[in-house]
Each structure stands twice: as structure tokens, then as C-alpha cells.
Write an enzyme that holds these catalytic residues in place. Structure first.
Site, short mmCIF file in Angstrom:
data_model
loop_
_atom_site.label_atom_id
_atom_site.label_comp_id
_atom_site.label_asym_id
_atom_site.label_seq_id
_atom_site.Cartn_x
_atom_site.Cartn_y
_atom_site.Cartn_z
N TYR A 168 0.85 -1.19 0.00
CA TYR A 168 0.00 0.00 0.00
C TYR A 168 0.88 1.24 0.00
O TYR A 168 1.78 1.37 0.84
CB TYR A 168 -0.91 0.02 1.23
CG TYR A 168 -1.83 1.22 1.29
CD1 TYR A 168 -2.90 1.33 0.42
CD2 TYR A 168 -1.63 2.23 2.23
CE1 TYR A 168 -3.75 2.43 0.47
CE2 TYR A 168 -2.48 3.33 2.29
CZ TYR A 168 -3.53 3.42 1.41
OH TYR A 168 -4.38 4.50 1.47
N ASP B 32 9.21 2.47 0.81
CA ASP B 32 8.10 3.17 1.45
C ASP B 32 8.19 2.86 2.94
O ASP B 32 7.74 1.80 3.40
CB ASP B 32 6.77 2.71 0.86
CG ASP B 32 5.57 3.40 1.51
OD1 ASP B 32 5.75 4.01 2.59
OD2 ASP B 32 4.47 3.32 0.94
N LYS C 257 3.53 9.18 8.82
CA LYS C 257 3.13 8.69 10.14
C LYS C 257 4.03 9.19 11.28
O LYS C 257 3.86 10.33 11.70
CB LYS C 257 2.97 7.17 10.10
CG LYS C 257 1.86 6.79 9.10
CD LYS C 257 1.31 5.40 9.20
CE LYS C 257 0.04 5.25 8.38
NZ LYS C 257 0.16 4.63 7.07
C1 LIG Z 1 -0.32 5.05 5.62
C2 LIG Z 1 0.55 4.65 4.48
C3 LIG Z 1 0.67 5.43 3.33
C4 LIG Z 1 -0.20 6.62 3.06
O1 LIG Z 1 -0.03 7.64 3.98
P1 LIG Z 1 -1.26 8.68 4.20
O2 LIG Z 1 -0.68 9.71 5.10
O3 LIG Z 1 -2.37 7.89 4.79
O4 LIG Z 1 -1.62 9.21 2.86
C5 LIG Z 1 1.61 5.06 2.38
N1 LIG Z 1 2.38 3.98 2.54
C6 LIG Z 1 2.28 3.20 3.63
C7 LIG Z 1 3.20 2.03 3.77
C8 LIG Z 1 1.35 3.49 4.63
O5 LIG Z 1 1.21 2.67 5.67
#
Ligand SMILES: *Cc1c(COP(=O)(O)O)cnc(C)c1O
Length: 401
Positions: free
Chosen positions: A140, A211, A239
Site C-alpha cells: 500500500y 516506502d 506517520k
Molecule cells: C499510511 C501509508 C501510506 C499513506 O499515507 P497517508 O498519510 O495515509 O496518505 C503510504 N504507505 C504506507 C506504507 C502506509 O502505511
């Protein structure tokens, strides 16, 4: 939460929520509406308290209302919410990230992780002059449709990646990966998997993008790349680095980062990019992590929690797989090991839903989806973890009802 609050939510918000998973469709039951949190605990609108393992989807490594964060926010609020030009805290947070993560020299902040992932892909395409992007099944990277041809391969499957690169390598701008996937439920990268990703991408001239929106500053000061000793070309953060406020960031060496506007041709801008409140909250967290690293204690407690859950399930006669890396955990209801997204999808999600609902009645909150991670923060004391283990045993012993 009251029925009224839920009806009101459904009237004015699509599906009653602003992010689909919060609707509890995957586990059933009325959605929880949370009103406040402190340390490792949260309370719903009706005042019912829970031990919290969502932790803002991983954003809160120090727990709710961590004193350094609250202090930094109070102080910043005396000066402004947003000023519209560069604020000193943007430089400080970028410096804290660059000092902690060796592969990062420069940083560009965004308002969300989604936006940072999109920016990283645009940057990779500009740097390589190539179009395609390789992602991993179940990975994701936010909700954007990437402006590129996307090829998906299974996580932990180097052969599949090698085959994809053999076929399309010359057109691949980057391979983007959650080095420890959280959004399929936690998957453990098999020995050498990330190192082989590094070698394969380098060999074909594609960039490797980690990521680390979840893993950054969670798996150690240098994130997953520090823990597994594999340096990507670009890193996406989010985050934790916002201290509980909205944020995202792309980081990398100056040679790549300078392709972003205003130095280069890849346009990225944002009203809320580098928002002062996110910057001071994030900097407060990163300073606290540096001054008193919680990682050994998190490792110990999370390992104990994983063992406790495994033992509780065994005593109840329920087959589970507790996948854990650092303070990221998922309990899959499965007899077989879960190594990729297909394995995760094949687990017993109805049984997960019953567990999650049972825990909720016991005053313990986990993400309302079988394919998500739950998180231990430095605010979780042994008694919080014991509560989860004991609640799990009671719930699983009760069986389907
Ligand atoms: C939460 C998340 C995102 C997206 O971040 P948002 O601030 O919700 O747009 C992207 N990559 C990973 C791995 C995530 O857990």
C-alpha cells in the site's frame, strides 16, 4: 459510542467515515468513534476505555498525548498555525531525518504519505527517464492511481521480480516496496530478500524506493533500511515523523532530490507542505527518540506480546501465525506461515473478525481488518500487553458463537 452518533455520522459523511476501513465493514459491528486518548489508552464518545493497539495506524510511537509533543504544539500555537513561507522547524525536522538515515541528504515534506509516494514515483521517472513501476502485491502506497505502468509481483518472491525485470527492466523507473509490509498484515522479509532487491534494481538501472511510512523511526532510528542494512535510492516517510499530525516526506541524496522544483523539473508544491504544527510535533518525537531510544524496550515487549498471543491461541486450540518485526505485529488465523499477500488473503478472516469483536468487548482495540498491523508504543506497559493476551485467550476459548 452511541447509536445517535453513528446515525449522525452516516448522514453527513459518506459511509459515516473519511477513510473506508473505519466503517468496520471488514469485521462487522458498529464502527467505534473515538473521542480521546492518553498513553496507551483511548476512550470512545460514550466514555468506554480501551487499550489501544491502532496507535493512529502506527503514527504514535510514544503513545497518545506524549508530553514533548503537547509542549511543542502549545508553544507553536502561541506563534501561528500556518504562515505560508518557510518555517525554521521544517529545517530542523529535515536535519533530524537526514542525520538519522544515512541514505537521506535532503528532504521534501508533503501533507500525506500518499502525496509523498506519488512524488517519489514522479521523481524516479524523471531521474531515470523511464516509465514503469514495479510494486508488490498487497503493498500500500496511499490511494493514488500512479501515473505510470504498474507491474505487480509477490512479496518475498525474488524469482518473480527477476523475471519481471528481465522482461521489462529497461523501462522500469523504480521498484517501490514496503520493506516490512504492514498493509497486508505484517510480512517478514525473508533473509536476503531486500539485499537482492537492491542488487537487481542497481543492475538494471532502476531506482529502489523504500516506502518507510510505517517502518521509518519504528524499526530503529534508520528504519527498515537500518535494521536490514540495505540502502534504497529514495525513501518515503510519513506517520511517525509527523508526531500525530498529517505529514509525508520524500528523502534521498541531493543528486536525485535536486530534480524537484524549484531546482529541477519535477513539480511539487503544497499549501500545507511543511506545516508548522506537523513539523514541531515531528521534531519533538524525533528528538525524544534520539535522546532516549525506546527500540530495545519495544523489541522486548513486542516479542513478549507475540509469544503471549501465540501461547494463548495454542492453549485455546486455535491455529495462528503471529508475524512480527520490531513493534509491528499481526496475528493471522492460519495453520500455514504467511509470507505474501496471497497467504494473508487465504487466512481465516471470519475468525479474525470474531477475535477483534471479542477483544473490543474486553476493552482492547485492534485495527478492524485482518490484513493490517497493530502496534506497540513506548506507552504500553506490561499490564497493557497482558490484558491483550488474557483477553485473547478468553475470546478464543469461547469459540464461534
Ligand atoms: C499510511 C501509508 C501510506 C499513506 O499515507 P497517508 O498519510 O495515509 O496518505 C503510504 N504507505 C504506507 C506504507 C502506509 O502505511
Amino acid at each position: 459510542m452511541t447509536m445517535m452518533a453513528q446515525e449522525e455520522a452516516a448522514r453527513f459523511l459518506v459511509g459515516g467515515v473519511n477513510s473506508p476501513v473505519r466503517a468496520y465493514k471488514q469485521v462487522g459491528g458498529e464502527p467505534v468513534i473515538l473521542a480521546r486518548g492518553r498513553g496507551a489508552e483511548v476512550a470512545d464518545a460514550a466514555g468506554r476505555t480501551y487499550v489501544d493497539f491502532l496507535m493512529g495506524w502506527g503514527a504514535l510511537i510514544l503513545g497518545h498525548q506524549a508530553p514533548p509533543v503537547i509542549r511543542a504544539l502549545r508553544q507553536q500555537l502561541r506563534h501561528s498555525t500556518i504562515l505560508g513561507l518557510t518555517h525554521p522547524a521544517e529545517v530542523e525536522l529535515a536535519r533530524l531525518i537526514a542525520e538519522a538515515v544515512p541514505s537521506v541528504e535532503q528532504v521534501r515534506f508533503t501533507a500525506s504519505g500518499t502525496e509523498a509516494c506519488l512524488t517519489a514515483v514522479k521523481l524516479a521517472r524523471a531521474c531515470t527517464g523511464r516509465d514503469a513501476v514495479i510494486l508488490f502485491d498487497g503493498g500500500y502506497h496511499g490511494h493514488v492511481e500512479l501515473p505510470a505502468r504498474v507491474i505487480r509481483v509477490p512479496f518475498n518472491d525474488v524469482d518473480a521480480l527477476e523475471a519481471a525485470l528481465k522482461q521489462d527492466g529497461a523501462s522500469v523507473a523504480c521498484v517501490m516496496v514496503e520493506p516490512v509490509p504492514a498493509n497486508t498484515g505484517v510480512l517478514v522479509p525473508q533473509a536476503d530478500f531486500l539485499a537482492r532487491l537492491r542488487r537487481l534494481t542497481s543492475a538494471c538501472g532502476a531506482l529502489l524506493v523504500f516506502d518507510e511510512v510505517v517502518t521509518g523511526f519504528r524499526l530503529g532510528p534508520a528504519g527498515a533500511q537500518g535494521r536490514f542494512a540495505v540502502a534504497p535510492d529514495l525513501t518515503v516517510f510519513g506517520k511517525i515523523i509527523g508526531g500525530g499530525l498529517p505529514i509525508g516526506a520524500v528523502g534521498g541524496p541531493r543528486r536525485l532530490m535536486r530534480r524537484l522544483a524549484p531546482e529541477g523539473e519535477v513539480y511539487h508544491a503544497g499549501t500545507f507542505a511543511g506545516h508548522p504544527l506537523s513539523m514541531v510535533a515531528g521534531a519533538a518525537v524525533l528528538r525524544a527518540l534520539k535522546a532516549r531510544p525506546p527500540y530495545q524496550a519495544l523489541e522486548r515487549r513486542s516479542a513478549a506480546l507475540a509469544r503471549g498471543l501465540d501461547a494463548a491461541a495454542r492453549r485455546a486450540g486455535v491455529p495462528v501465525q503471529v508475524n512480527r518485526v520490531g513493534s509491528m505485529l499481526t496475528m493471522f488465523f492460519s495453520e500455514r506461515p504467511v509470507r505474501c499477500a496471497a497467504d494473508a488473503r487465504a487466512t481465516d478472516r471470519a475468525r479474525f473478525a470474531r477475535w477483534a469483536a471479542g477483544l473490543r468487548r474486553e476493552g482492547v482495540l485492534v485495527p478492524p481488518s485482518a490484513c493490517e498491523a497493530f502496534f506497540v508504543s513506548s506507552a504500553h506497559a506490561p499490564r497493557h500487553l497482558e490484558r491483550m493476551v488474557q483477553a485473547t485467550e478468553r475470546v478464543l476459548r469461547r469459540g464461534p458463537s
